[in-house]
Design an enzyme around this catalytic site. Sequence first.
Site, mmCIF file in Angstrom:
data_model
loop_
_atom_site.group_PDB
_atom_site.id
_atom_site.type_symbol
_atom_site.label_atom_id
_atom_site.label_comp_id
_atom_site.label_asym_id
_atom_site.label_seq_id
_atom_site.Cartn_x
_atom_site.Cartn_y
_atom_site.Cartn_z
ATOM 1 N N ASP A 31 30.239 -27.580 -3.678
ATOM 2 C CA ASP A 31 29.083 -26.773 -4.308
ATOM 3 C C ASP A 31 29.707 -26.405 -6.098
ATOM 4 O O ASP A 31 30.347 -25.398 -6.048
ATOM 5 C CB ASP A 31 29.391 -25.876 -3.898
ATOM 6 C CG ASP A 31 28.590 -24.447 -3.831
ATOM 7 O OD1 ASP A 31 27.676 -24.408 -5.280
ATOM 8 O OD2 ASP A 31 28.435 -23.213 -3.588
ATOM 9 N N LYS A 97 26.047 -24.001 -15.649
ATOM 10 C CA LYS A 97 25.131 -24.549 -15.037
ATOM 11 C C LYS A 97 23.636 -23.905 -15.608
ATOM 12 O O LYS A 97 22.826 -24.969 -15.210
ATOM 13 C CB LYS A 97 24.835 -23.585 -13.383
ATOM 14 C CG LYS A 97 24.206 -24.685 -12.376
ATOM 15 C CD LYS A 97 24.987 -24.006 -11.049
ATOM 16 C CE LYS A 97 23.865 -24.529 -10.288
ATOM 17 N NZ LYS A 97 24.088 -24.182 -8.856
ATOM 18 N N GLU A 196 21.176 -27.401 -1.466
ATOM 19 C CA GLU A 196 21.759 -25.619 -1.502
ATOM 20 C C GLU A 196 21.742 -25.671 -0.066
ATOM 21 O O GLU A 196 22.434 -25.333 0.568
ATOM 22 C CB GLU A 196 22.633 -24.657 -2.161
ATOM 23 C CG GLU A 196 22.983 -25.706 -3.951
ATOM 24 C CD GLU A 196 23.007 -24.702 -4.935
ATOM 25 O OE1 GLU A 196 22.517 -23.477 -4.873
ATOM 26 O OE2 GLU A 196 23.320 -24.915 -5.922
ATOM 27 N N ASP A 218 18.716 -18.209 -0.923
ATOM 28 C CA ASP A 218 19.924 -18.665 -0.737
ATOM 29 C C ASP A 218 20.017 -17.560 -2.517
ATOM 30 O O ASP A 218 19.645 -18.329 -4.098
ATOM 31 C CB ASP A 218 20.082 -20.059 -1.402
ATOM 32 C CG ASP A 218 21.528 -20.464 -1.325
ATOM 33 O OD1 ASP A 218 22.666 -19.424 -2.895
ATOM 34 O OD2 ASP A 218 21.868 -21.138 -2.323
#
Lengths: 631, 217
Positions: A31, A97, A196, A218
């Site tokens: 992850d 990210k 994800e 999420d």
Amino acid sequence: MDVLLDIAEPGESRDPHEMRPEDQRRVVGIDLGTTYSLVASVDREGKPRCIPDSQGRYSLPSVVYCQEKGGEAVFDIGYDARSAVADRPEDTIVSVKRFMGRGLEDIQKDNVTSPYHLHGAEGGMIRIEAAGRQISPVEISAEILRVLKDRAEEVLGGALFGAVITVPAYFDDAQRQATKDAGRLAGLNVMRLVNEPTAAALAYGLEEAREGMYAVYDLGGGTFDISILKLTQGVFQVMSTGGNSSLGGDDFDDSLSAYLLQEMGPVKQDAEMMQRIRQISRNAKEALTDADSVDVEVPRANGERFKKTITRELFDGLIKKLVRATGVPCRRALKDAGIVPTDLQGVVLVGGSTRVPAVRQFVADLFKHEPLCDLDPDQVVALGAAHQADLLAGNNRSDLLLLDVTPLSLGIETMGGLVEKIVPRNSPIPTARAQEFTTFKDGQSAMAIHVLQGERETVDECRSLARFELRGIPAMTAGAARIRVSFQVDTDGLLTVAAQEQTTGLAQSIEVKPSYGLSDGEIEQMLRDAMEHGASDIEERMLREARVEAERVLAALGAALKDDGHLLSESEKRKMKKDMRVLFDLSQAEDTQAINQGVSDLDKATGFFAQRRMDRSIQQAMAGKKLEDFG
Amino acid sequence: MSNLVACWSCKGPIATPRPAFCPTCKAIQPPDLQLSYFELFDQPKGFYLDLQSVEERYRTLQQAFHPDRYATRSPTEGRFSMEQVTRLNEGLQTLRDPLSRAGYLLQLEGRSPGDESSGAAPSDPAFLMEVMELREELESVDLDKENASEQLDQLRENAALRIHDEVQGIGDAFEEWYEENAVGALDSVALFMDRLRYHRRYLEEIDQMEERLFDRE
């Protein structure tokens, strides 16, 4: 019993792809998060577990501190780097990210706040200036991945066969490509990119074995995703997905920071101060998960301390707008899946930011279900990814299958700056779609093809993925040429576009990649520069592929011998078995080239057998008999 | 007489229509494009379908074809698995949606499936009148009013009813074609499809208005 035939007939003795415990492949799920990253693998009991570092910590802060030592860039990663955030904010990259696969304009458009000196690279991804050099977000992410890879290899006791890396479902093509590149750069065999929320659902589905429709909400540090999934007999079918790739818990910190700054009055807002206030805000946010109020203190430049009590109510008010903003993609996703909240069996919470009580309440109200949070929201994505890696590696023979969709529509520019959609969002992947276009001028010899991603109708409001030109179209009157543009989206959600003029067959195809990603050449070069594993990794992979191919050829020939061996004389059979033995022995050794040569030699040596099998079938067919009668 | 092709892996003969796996060596084969989606999904050819059985067949074939099952195999097997699943996904999308299913059936009958992007300019005067009324209704929605959301819901419900009728019309026309080979049946299929396209587009416009309403929050 003939030993050679035994080797060549795995179909009878054992499936060549069946795993014995000793050749379970070492694979991990990663992850790669905005604030934290984790790595997990499936243990001997078949249970996914996160892998801790030598100090027992599971999460690795996604922070990279860049220094220059003797003309070389040196990186500190994770906890080691976090201490540098306050002192050297410009050289300490956090939340990288957010920059993956983005150009300078994207960053400016999204109003991403950052203390870094950002540079636009020609038509491509931004570069971050740190320690006096310009570094791509892909390289920074690769540093984080490398730490996780090393950690996993040490704990698991050997080189990794491959990895699954997760991405937000809402990541566009450029962001996905950048993530895959980072994996390759870190020396990982990236078996698959998995969304994800899908990974999270996989982790939950396994634990609970529930069937029906689920929503996965999420909310991570920097991204928000919503997915609606259908679970049926081990098949996880993503029905729809949506989100916002620049909305997350970091924005909650920013809201509180802005509030504190406003309350403090005039203050020197340098990078150091900003980082400090951000950290204080983050700590306050985390404390407010359990506490009703929290006291914060900010040191001023003059040595005094600014003090303030933050109640949960105040905090909830500050983030209200952000939390409500997650509702829009949720409603769209429900609509795209063709369901209403009461059709859901449950809602799963993923991501550290779903710990915020206001978020939980919002989700419960929106979906009319008390959300499930039995698994640690920080770990659940990595755990699901580890499971998927295990499945892909063939370590696990379960019937579990993930079927995902494209998050955003894909199309090309047409007249007047409009976008014609070719692959609509939420199409199951892999998918292929084509559409025909024509020239609009007499004698037009070239056509520009501009590939876009997004839901809006105009080019300006969509994400530009690539431009290319189909040249050499023969002179025809306007509207006579037929140009077929085809899109192919693979299982990683990555796009390839090809264009072909139908009347002449003139073709051109591109992988939609160079515009925001790194080229294959760049990756190979970086790998070579890194030289850590680079060369050996590539050789290792080629050997592995050659062995797989030899195994396939032997298995196929074995099956043919078993069915049609009677077409050979005894001496021919002996010769063939001897030839197969040769290839088998080669495949057990380490010489890649010799194996490839062996495959092609065996192919040539057995050509007559293939011919005989074919001739026999043709004769049978001619005799008016069905092939099946001879099976 | 069925034709023979050679298996790419064991080089042995395979009869066409080519099955997904070689009968001798079990290697996955590229999809046989001669096979219609109805044959692929094991359904009788026709407009009315048991969608649940389509979905079940889809899952079964996915289990057998999916690239996840070939992740450690040779690149050729990986490619064919990808091609099989791509075709399976195309098939699912074609059969699941009544409009694309109708277009596909027309194609199988050697007719043009109609223009995907048309539906903007109806030629039938009665339908033209209907369209104008619908348009007025949509334009009367004021997003600033509190009941805008309910108004849109009402319009959507009406549109859904009309869509249901057009789909019924398509189904009946196909039945006339398959059972009685009725002259002009396929022409009326095409007509109903045009109307269906129009209502779909209208529904999209309602959705767009709703998105604007969402965006205001």
